[in-house]
Design an enzyme around this catalytic site. Structure first.
Site, PDB file in Angstrom:
ATOM      1  N   VAL A 176     -30.387  18.913 -18.189  1.00  0.00           N
ATOM      2  CA  VAL A 176     -31.655  19.218 -18.839  1.00  0.00           C
ATOM      3  C   VAL A 176     -31.719  20.185 -19.767  1.00  0.00           C
ATOM      4  O   VAL A 176     -32.285  20.275 -20.705  1.00  0.00           O
ATOM      5  CB  VAL A 176     -32.860  19.131 -17.710  1.00  0.00           C
ATOM      6  CG1 VAL A 176     -32.857  20.472 -17.078  1.00  0.00           C
ATOM      7  CG2 VAL A 176     -34.253  18.863 -18.583  1.00  0.00           C
ATOM      8  N   LYS A 177     -30.813  21.256 -19.476  1.00  0.00           N
ATOM      9  CA  LYS A 177     -30.915  22.561 -20.336  1.00  0.00           C
ATOM     10  C   LYS A 177     -30.242  22.606 -21.673  1.00  0.00           C
ATOM     11  O   LYS A 177     -30.383  23.503 -22.514  1.00  0.00           O
ATOM     12  CB  LYS A 177     -30.093  23.789 -19.440  1.00  0.00           C
ATOM     13  CG  LYS A 177     -30.741  23.900 -18.289  1.00  0.00           C
ATOM     14  CD  LYS A 177     -31.935  24.538 -18.405  1.00  0.00           C
ATOM     15  CE  LYS A 177     -32.725  25.574 -17.188  1.00  0.00           C
ATOM     16  NZ  LYS A 177     -34.197  25.960 -17.379  1.00  0.00           N
ATOM     17  N   ASP A 178     -29.593  21.311 -21.988  1.00  0.00           N
ATOM     18  CA  ASP A 178     -29.180  21.011 -23.147  1.00  0.00           C
ATOM     19  C   ASP A 178     -30.354  20.960 -24.323  1.00  0.00           C
ATOM     20  O   ASP A 178     -30.504  21.564 -25.507  1.00  0.00           O
ATOM     21  CB  ASP A 178     -28.491  19.666 -23.410  1.00  0.00           C
ATOM     22  CG  ASP A 178     -27.082  19.880 -22.850  1.00  0.00           C
ATOM     23  OD1 ASP A 178     -26.631  20.867 -22.269  1.00  0.00           O
ATOM     24  OD2 ASP A 178     -26.297  18.807 -23.028  1.00  0.00           O
TER      25      ASP A 178
END
Length: 333
Positions: A44-46
């Site tokens: 999700v951190k992309d």
């Protein structure tokens, strides 16, 4: 249907919702996980990494040949480094030395300049976030193309990225028929941006925080007091403070989720649904199950499937480590 992406950046986001069969059966609700592990950097951190870099570009703080510095538990660093590689930036990552070896190896293998520091509380000058901030400041005069401290915790470009992408995707994917959203908070970006978007669409949508034990946010929401109890083997979620991104969140309630509650959920998903997910996903799904039981059957609940289990093999599938901590062990080990 042909789906052609021109580059790494275009392949971030637009992840599917996956129905979580057992969680839905237990509660009588439709519980879906947003498959953020399908982002190109694996988490999700992309989305946060892209939002932070876009913000720096729009403010003309960085150009090709510049440096991005960040303090991270791993995933944001991976996203920033891969994005940086695709845009011609160098990436320096400051990380606590107690994070999993898998994450350290991944960062080194993709070319990040990894600086490990001993874990220190946020109030300490040696805290990894503060070390990253100082490092960026020190390097500013050494590079004419810009040195940026991404500052994922307190740069609200993070929450804005989720407000502009994750929230609208969830709304569209459910045709607006979403009753509740729940996830954990690390930086607060996901819950900050998604809750704001969904509440603007329909203020009756319930937003809940799923907080790992050892984090102070659960007590903050329930009693207005930043007080932590217990501990957790999860990484990258939970907090001892209110970040600027978390302050953006519109939250109706919270659950405190222990490793004893979340790990069996993860092991069951591997064995029966073919989903092999990271530790924070267990906290998210255990929270979604609790929320489903609370708001009653027939509701549509969305949570976030942040990343895969492979970054946590040395914890999740390490029999002696789990036994030493009196935690559940998967039946097949």
């Amino acid at each position: 249907m042909k789906q052609i992406k021109n580059n790494f950046i275009e392949s971030i986001g637009n992840t599917p919702l996956i129905k979580l069969k057992k969680a839905s059966e237990i509660t009588g609700c439709n519980i879906y996980g947003k498959a953020e592990y399908l982002n190109p950097g694996g988490s999700v951190k992309d989305r946060a990494a892209l939002a932070l870099i876009k913000d720096a570009q729009e403010k003309r703080l960085i150009s090709e040949g510049g440096i991005v510095v960040e303090g991270t538990a791993g995933n944001t660093g991976i996203g920033l480094c891969l994005l940086g590689n695709s845009l011609g930036y160098k990436t320096i990552i400051v990380m606590n030395d107690n994070q999993t070896q898998e994450k350290k190896d991944t960062l080194k293998n993709i070319g990040a300049d990894l600086r490990l520091v001993p874990p220190k509380p946020y109030k300490d000058d040696g805290n990894y976030v503060k070390v990253a901030s100082r490092l960026a400041e020190e390097l500013k005069n050494t590079n004419n193309n810009g040195v940026v401290w991404a500052n994922q915790f307190d740069n609200i470009a993070n929450a804005k990225g989720h407000y502009e992408t994750t929230g609208p995707e969830i709304w569209d994917q459910t045709d607006g028929k979403v009753d509740a959203f729940i996830c954990a908070s690390g930086t607060g970006g996901t819950i900050g941006g998604v809750s704001k978007f969904l509440k603007e669409k329909n203020e009756n949508i319930k937003i809940y925080l799923s907080d790992p034990t050892g984090s102070a946010l659960y007590n903050h929401i329930l009693n207005g007091e930043l007080k932590a109890e217990g501990g957790s083997i999860t990484e990258g979620i939970g907090s001892s403070r209110i970040t600027k991104n978390f302050a953006e969140a519109k939250i109706d309630g919270a659950y405190s989720i222990s490793d004893e509650e979340s790990l069996p959920v993860l092991y069951d998903l591997i064995q029966n649904e073919g989903l092999s997910l990271g530790t924070s996903c267990g906290v998210n799904i255990a929270g979604a199950i609790r929320l489903g039981k609370e708001i009653g059957p027939g509701k549509t609940i969305i949570t976030i499937l942040c990343d895969r289990s492979d970054k946590y093999n040395s914890k999740m599938f390490n029999k002696s480590f789990l036994k030493e901590k009196n935690l559940p062990v998967p039946s097949w080990l």
